[in-house]
Design a protein around this motif. Structure first.
Motif, mmCIF file in Angstrom:
data_model
loop_
_atom_site.group_PDB
_atom_site.id
_atom_site.type_symbol
_atom_site.label_atom_id
_atom_site.label_comp_id
_atom_site.label_asym_id
_atom_site.label_seq_id
_atom_site.Cartn_x
_atom_site.Cartn_y
_atom_site.Cartn_z
ATOM 1 N N ASN A 222 -72.527 -6.561 -37.213
ATOM 2 C CA ASN A 222 -73.019 -5.192 -37.370
ATOM 3 C C ASN A 222 -74.321 -4.955 -36.595
ATOM 4 O O ASN A 222 -75.315 -4.465 -37.125
ATOM 5 C CB ASN A 222 -73.217 -4.841 -38.850
ATOM 6 C CG ASN A 222 -71.977 -4.192 -39.441
ATOM 7 O OD1 ASN A 222 -70.913 -4.194 -38.828
ATOM 8 N ND2 ASN A 222 -72.106 -3.632 -40.629
ATOM 9 N N ARG A 223 -74.276 -5.329 -35.317
ATOM 10 C CA ARG A 223 -75.439 -5.098 -34.473
ATOM 11 C C ARG A 223 -74.994 -4.590 -33.101
ATOM 12 O O ARG A 223 -73.870 -4.850 -32.659
ATOM 13 C CB ARG A 223 -76.277 -6.365 -34.319
ATOM 14 C CG ARG A 223 -75.608 -7.487 -33.557
ATOM 15 C CD ARG A 223 -76.460 -8.750 -33.602
ATOM 16 N NE ARG A 223 -75.755 -9.872 -32.992
ATOM 17 C CZ ARG A 223 -76.070 -11.133 -33.198
ATOM 18 N NH1 ARG A 223 -77.076 -11.446 -34.005
ATOM 19 N NH2 ARG A 223 -75.388 -12.113 -32.606
ATOM 20 N N ARG A 243 -79.626 -2.643 -35.516
ATOM 21 C CA ARG A 243 -78.890 -3.285 -36.602
ATOM 22 C C ARG A 243 -78.303 -2.175 -37.470
ATOM 23 O O ARG A 243 -79.037 -1.354 -38.015
ATOM 24 C CB ARG A 243 -79.807 -4.210 -37.406
ATOM 25 C CG ARG A 243 -80.344 -5.356 -36.558
ATOM 26 C CD ARG A 243 -81.011 -6.436 -37.385
ATOM 27 N NE ARG A 243 -81.550 -7.491 -36.538
ATOM 28 C CZ ARG A 243 -80.857 -8.510 -36.054
ATOM 29 N NH1 ARG A 243 -79.569 -8.606 -36.359
ATOM 30 N NH2 ARG A 243 -81.421 -9.421 -35.285
ATOM 31 N N ASP A 245 -76.631 -0.483 -40.550
ATOM 32 C CA ASP A 245 -76.455 -0.614 -42.001
ATOM 33 C C ASP A 245 -75.112 0.019 -42.356
ATOM 34 O O ASP A 245 -75.028 1.203 -42.677
ATOM 35 C CB ASP A 245 -77.601 0.064 -42.749
ATOM 36 C CG ASP A 245 -78.935 -0.609 -42.488
ATOM 37 O OD1 ASP A 245 -78.941 -1.839 -42.320
ATOM 38 O OD2 ASP A 245 -79.957 0.092 -42.432
ATOM 39 N N GLY A 247 -72.823 -1.242 -44.716
ATOM 40 C CA GLY A 247 -72.224 -1.552 -46.007
ATOM 41 C C GLY A 247 -70.947 -2.345 -45.802
ATOM 42 O O GLY A 247 -70.942 -3.376 -45.127
#
Length: 337
Positions: A222-223, A243, A245, A247
């Protein structure tokens, strides 16, 4: 259920790993999006394109890209043999038609080359890049084989201004290993070099607005990272830029508008995160609350020279196109990938 061949089962197993781990009312053209106080851009349904295929148990739309004729090309990653794998959509008339199918490919992205005008597709399952004539005919294999001793799992693609191809190679996705790469293939398909390696399932890839560097996302981290390139397409620097977020959701494909804003698709949530080039979260593109059975917003194409954006959304309810107003105009880098 139709009995599948060993080859078909092999393809579906590969695509299944990709899926499990990640791979309306319209406003006037040219108007930028109005973002609510909560940073939400609300998308509206345009049309349904596909249903879940009984042979594969899923449908997954990807790679939206506008052709020179104004038609929107979309691929269905999990379409079985005999079903449309490449679809042309007339967004004004809300009609669609098949332009290509075959018994082999699992196509995860689509782009038109600025060099020869052909439509290029990444075949995740077979490690190939294939091309078609703009009307869907004349299939050719552009690149196949190993790169530095390893076969690719090509996910998304982007072209530079000279027609050289940049590929997010999700090698290692099925094993959960950081063996992914970003690969550059010259426009004749004769030479491939690795620009970045040891990546965690790279997915989205897109040039920035000035063609000075590449944004790419890593699905299982997730980057979003940034590769600064020199005039010959070599890497000068690389760093983690954003980065995400997410979830439960993971980073999918990326598109970039004329102002350099990034539209980051989310696998596992039917939404897109929008960032500026400095990494500030500007907005989230959301579906209406009444939309059900949709789990991923994989990619988006912003109308070239306009701000109307069309994103591919899929889930148990089927494969759909949703539209919203982007924050700036569309360019080549806003066109799927």
């Amino acid at each position: 259920m139709q009995r599948l061949s060993a080859r078909s089962l092999s393809v579906l197993a590969t695509v299944g790993a990709l899926i499990l781990t990640g791979c309306g009312t319209e406003s006037a053209e040219g108007e930028a999006a109005s973002v609510s106080a909560g940073g939400t851009i609300r998308a509206q349904k345009v049309m349904q394109l596909t249903q879940v295929h009984s042979e594969t148990g899923m449908t997954l739309l990807e790679g939206p890209v506008f052709g020179d004729d104004g038609g929107l090309i979309v691929v269905d990653v999990t379409a079985p043999e005999g079903m449309p794998k490449v679809i042309r959509v007339d967004v004004a008339k809300k009609t669609s038609r098949a332009v290509h199918t075959d018994g082999r490919g699992a196509y995860t992205s689509a782009q038109f080359s600025p060099y020869d005008g052909r439509l290029y597709l990444s075949d995740f399952a077979h490690g190939e890049i294939v091309s078609l004539a703009p009307d869907g005919g004349d299939p050719r294999t552009f690149f196949s084989g190993e790169v530095d001793g390893a076969r690719m799992n090509p996910d998304d693609i982007a072209f530079d201004q000279e027609g050289n191809l940049y590929v997010s190679d999700s090698r290692g996705l099925s094993e959960g290993k950081a063996h992914g790469r970003v690969v550059r293939i010259d426009r004749d398909g004769d030479r491939a070099i690795v620009l970045a390696e040891e990546l965690a399932a790279p997915n989205g890839v897109s040039f920035d607005a000035d063609y000075r560097g590449l944004w790419f996302s890593e699905l299982t981290e997730n980057r979003i990272s940034y590769l600064r390139l020199d005039e010959k397409g070599g890497v000068t620097t690389r760093h983690t830029a954003i980065r995400v977020d997410g979830g439960l959701a993971q980073t999918d494909s990326i598109a970039v508008d004329a102002d350099g804003n990034l539209y980051q698709g989310l696998h596992g949530r039917a939404a897109m995160a929008v960032y500026d080039r400095h990494g500030e979260r500007l907005a989230t593109v959301e579906l209406p609350a009444r939309a059900e059975g949709l789990e991923s917003a994989t990619n988006v194409a912003i109308t070239p020279g306009g701000t109307r954006a069309y994103m591919t959304v899929s889930g148990p309810a089927g494969g759909y196109l949703y539209a919203f107003d982007a924050l700036a105009e569309g360019t080549r880098q806003s066109n799927g990938g």
